[in-house]
Design a protein around this motif. Structure first.
Motif, PDB file in Angstrom:
ATOM      1  N   ALA A  16       0.814  -1.207   0.000  1.00  0.00           N
ATOM      2  CA  ALA A  16       0.000   0.000   0.000  1.00  0.00           C
ATOM      3  C   ALA A  16       0.855   1.268   0.000  1.00  0.00           C
ATOM      4  N   PHE A  17       1.982   1.223   0.697  1.00  0.00           N
ATOM      5  CA  PHE A  17       2.892   2.378   0.699  1.00  0.00           C
ATOM      6  C   PHE A  17       3.390   2.665  -0.718  1.00  0.00           C
ATOM      7  N   VAL A  18       3.842   1.621  -1.408  1.00  0.00           N
ATOM      8  CA  VAL A  18       4.321   1.783  -2.786  1.00  0.00           C
ATOM      9  C   VAL A  18       3.197   2.266  -3.690  1.00  0.00           C
ATOM     10  N   ALA A  19       1.999   1.695  -3.515  1.00  0.00           N
ATOM     11  CA  ALA A  19       0.859   2.085  -4.337  1.00  0.00           C
ATOM     12  C   ALA A  19       0.485   3.538  -4.104  1.00  0.00           C
ATOM     13  N   GLY A  20       0.528   3.975  -2.843  1.00  0.00           N
ATOM     14  CA  GLY A  20       0.213   5.372  -2.542  1.00  0.00           C
ATOM     15  C   GLY A  20       1.194   6.321  -3.185  1.00  0.00           C
ATOM     16  N   PHE A  21       2.466   5.942  -3.195  1.00  0.00           N
ATOM     17  CA  PHE A  21       3.503   6.760  -3.835  1.00  0.00           C
ATOM     18  C   PHE A  21       3.245   6.893  -5.330  1.00  0.00           C
ATOM     19  N   VAL A  22       3.021   5.753  -5.996  1.00  0.00           N
ATOM     20  CA  VAL A  22       2.813   5.756  -7.444  1.00  0.00           C
ATOM     21  C   VAL A  22       1.506   6.462  -7.804  1.00  0.00           C
ATOM     22  N   ASP A  23       0.458   6.167  -7.047  1.00  0.00           N
ATOM     23  CA  ASP A  23      -0.864   6.702  -7.375  1.00  0.00           C
ATOM     24  C   ASP A  23      -0.917   8.212  -7.223  1.00  0.00           C
ATOM     25  N   SER A  24      -0.201   8.759  -6.261  1.00  0.00           N
ATOM     26  CA  SER A  24      -0.216  10.208  -6.047  1.00  0.00           C
ATOM     27  C   SER A  24       0.459  10.958  -7.186  1.00  0.00           C
ATOM     28  N   ILE A  25       1.277  10.257  -7.955  1.00  0.00           N
ATOM     29  CA  ILE A  25       1.998  10.890  -9.060  1.00  0.00           C
ATOM     30  C   ILE A  25       1.308  10.633 -10.394  1.00  0.00           C
ATOM     31  N   GLY A  30      -4.103   0.835  -7.954  1.00  0.00           N
ATOM     32  CA  GLY A  30      -4.839  -0.421  -7.896  1.00  0.00           C
ATOM     33  C   GLY A  30      -4.140  -1.550  -8.625  1.00  0.00           C
ATOM     34  N   LEU A  31      -3.336  -1.197  -9.628  1.00  0.00           N
ATOM     35  CA  LEU A  31      -2.542  -2.200 -10.344  1.00  0.00           C
ATOM     36  C   LEU A  31      -1.608  -2.926  -9.386  1.00  0.00           C
ATOM     37  N   ILE A  32      -1.164  -2.222  -8.350  1.00  0.00           N
ATOM     38  CA  ILE A  32      -0.205  -2.784  -7.398  1.00  0.00           C
ATOM     39  C   ILE A  32      -0.919  -3.531  -6.276  1.00  0.00           C
ATOM     40  N   THR A  33      -1.985  -2.962  -5.733  1.00  0.00           N
ATOM     41  CA  THR A  33      -2.615  -3.539  -4.542  1.00  0.00           C
ATOM     42  C   THR A  33      -3.577  -4.678  -4.837  1.00  0.00           C
ATOM     43  N   LEU A  34      -4.351  -4.582  -5.916  1.00  0.00           N
ATOM     44  CA  LEU A  34      -5.362  -5.608  -6.178  1.00  0.00           C
ATOM     45  C   LEU A  34      -4.780  -7.017  -6.326  1.00  0.00           C
ATOM     46  N   PRO A  35      -3.719  -7.204  -7.131  1.00  0.00           N
ATOM     47  CA  PRO A  35      -3.172  -8.568  -7.246  1.00  0.00           C
ATOM     48  C   PRO A  35      -2.665  -9.122  -5.913  1.00  0.00           C
ATOM     49  N   VAL A  36      -2.081  -8.258  -5.082  1.00  0.00           N
ATOM     50  CA  VAL A  36      -1.554  -8.725  -3.803  1.00  0.00           C
ATOM     51  C   VAL A  36      -2.699  -9.090  -2.861  1.00  0.00           C
ATOM     52  N   ILE A 232       6.198  12.867 -13.773  1.00  0.00           N
ATOM     53  CA  ILE A 232       4.828  12.374 -13.927  1.00  0.00           C
ATOM     54  C   ILE A 232       4.639  11.650 -15.255  1.00  0.00           C
ATOM     55  N   LYS A 233       5.144  12.230 -16.355  1.00  0.00           N
ATOM     56  CA  LYS A 233       4.938  11.624 -17.672  1.00  0.00           C
ATOM     57  C   LYS A 233       5.517  10.216 -17.779  1.00  0.00           C
ATOM     58  N   PRO A 234       6.794   9.998 -17.461  1.00  0.00           N
ATOM     59  CA  PRO A 234       7.318   8.628 -17.602  1.00  0.00           C
ATOM     60  C   PRO A 234       6.650   7.637 -16.662  1.00  0.00           C
ATOM     61  N   LEU A 235       6.308   8.077 -15.442  1.00  0.00           N
ATOM     62  CA  LEU A 235       5.654   7.157 -14.509  1.00  0.00           C
ATOM     63  C   LEU A 235       4.247   6.811 -14.987  1.00  0.00           C
ATOM     64  N   LEU A 236       3.552   7.775 -15.581  1.00  0.00           N
ATOM     65  CA  LEU A 236       2.231   7.519 -16.137  1.00  0.00           C
ATOM     66  C   LEU A 236       2.315   6.548 -17.307  1.00  0.00           C
ATOM     67  N   VAL A 237       3.320   6.725 -18.147  1.00  0.00           N
ATOM     68  CA  VAL A 237       3.517   5.813 -19.281  1.00  0.00           C
ATOM     69  C   VAL A 237       3.779   4.392 -18.781  1.00  0.00           C
ATOM     70  N   VAL A 238       4.638   4.259 -17.771  1.00  0.00           N
ATOM     71  CA  VAL A 238       4.977   2.939 -17.236  1.00  0.00           C
ATOM     72  C   VAL A 238       3.764   2.291 -16.575  1.00  0.00           C
ATOM     73  N   SER A 239       3.030   3.062 -15.748  1.00  0.00           N
ATOM     74  CA  SER A 239       1.897   2.477 -15.025  1.00  0.00           C
ATOM     75  C   SER A 239       0.777   2.077 -15.975  1.00  0.00           C
TER      76      SER A 239
END
Length: 252
Positions: A16-25, A30-36, A232-239
């Protein structure tokens, strides 16, 4: 105490910590938390419900962080937030009644297109541009549509809000990110109410994950405000690409 074993709960909290970091940017937490959550033994309905619990904390924290730094006026988003929340509630209540298979097949294509948009479009930075539709039209039509999708399906909601603000409202990348969080929070709350009515989430685990989301979202929002579109742009592309690949893998 937790609805799962302590070791699995600790893994979920770290996730959830990692997901919160990625999601805020860039969205896509949900891509990170749902599978876990599913790997931890939650049913699909429990996973979706619990994901809404913890996601509310991260989205709210990110929204407040961006507002505190002057990147968004949350009072000006109240009407849009109510529409997003109401649409998210409706989507969650109808999740078992509306066939979503066609949308699930189209979603990977849409997400890849979003990734391509942000990766290839030149001059896409933190500078505002001319709007293509009025703020009233954006609030009335775009916001409820994405909010309904969040309650009905979920993955990629932040990316959809982002591309709407950038391509239709004319916002720069950082401003779009800031304005996405309040609406995503509202659709999360609406979806949570709907899911809680049809299937109980893991409340204790979800709240513990929510605390970790707060920490991750604070860190991510601060970094995004410092670096802006260059992060933001590269992280959005990756996610977006990762979510598309995950959905394709699930279908295969």
């Amino acid at each position: 105490m937790f609805e799962t074993s302590l070791d699995l709960a600790l893994i979920l909290i770290g996730t959830a910590f990692v997901a919160g970091f990625v999601d805020s940017i860039a969205g896509g937490g949900g891509l990170i938390t749902l599978p876990v959550l599913l790997l931890a033994g939650a049913t699909p309905l429990q996973a979706l419900s619990t994901n809404k619990v913890q996601g509310c904390f991260g989205a709210a924290t990110a929204a407040l962080s961006y507002a505190a730094s002057g990147h968004v006026n949350l009072r000006g988003q109240i009407k849009a937030a109510f529409l997003s929340g109401g649409a998210g509630l409706l989507g969650a209540l109808l999740v078992s009644r509306i066939p979503t298979e066609g949308l699930r097949f189209a979603l990977p294509v849409i997400l890849i297109a979003i990734a391509g948009f942000f990766a290839l479009r030149k001059g896409l930075d933190d500078t505002d541009r001319a709007e293509r539709i009025t703020p009233t039209a954006f609030t009335a039509f775009v916001v409820p549509l994405i909010g309904f999708y969040d309650g009905l399906v979920g993955p990629g909601t932040g990316a959809f809000f982002m591309i709407g603000f950038v391509s239709l409202a004319g916002y720069g990348v950082l401003k779009a990110t800031a304005h996405t969080k309040m609406l995503n929070f509202a659709s999360n709350v609406g979806g949570l109410i709907g899911f809680a009515a049809v299937g109980a989430p893991w409340w204790i685990t979800g709240l513990a994950m929510g605390v970790a989301q707060v920490a991750g979202a604070r860190l991510g929002a601060r970094l995004a405000m410092r670096v802006g579109a260059r992060l933001i742009k590269p992280l959005l592309v990756v996610s977006s690409s990762a979510l598309a690949l995950k959905l394709i893998w699930q279908m295969l």
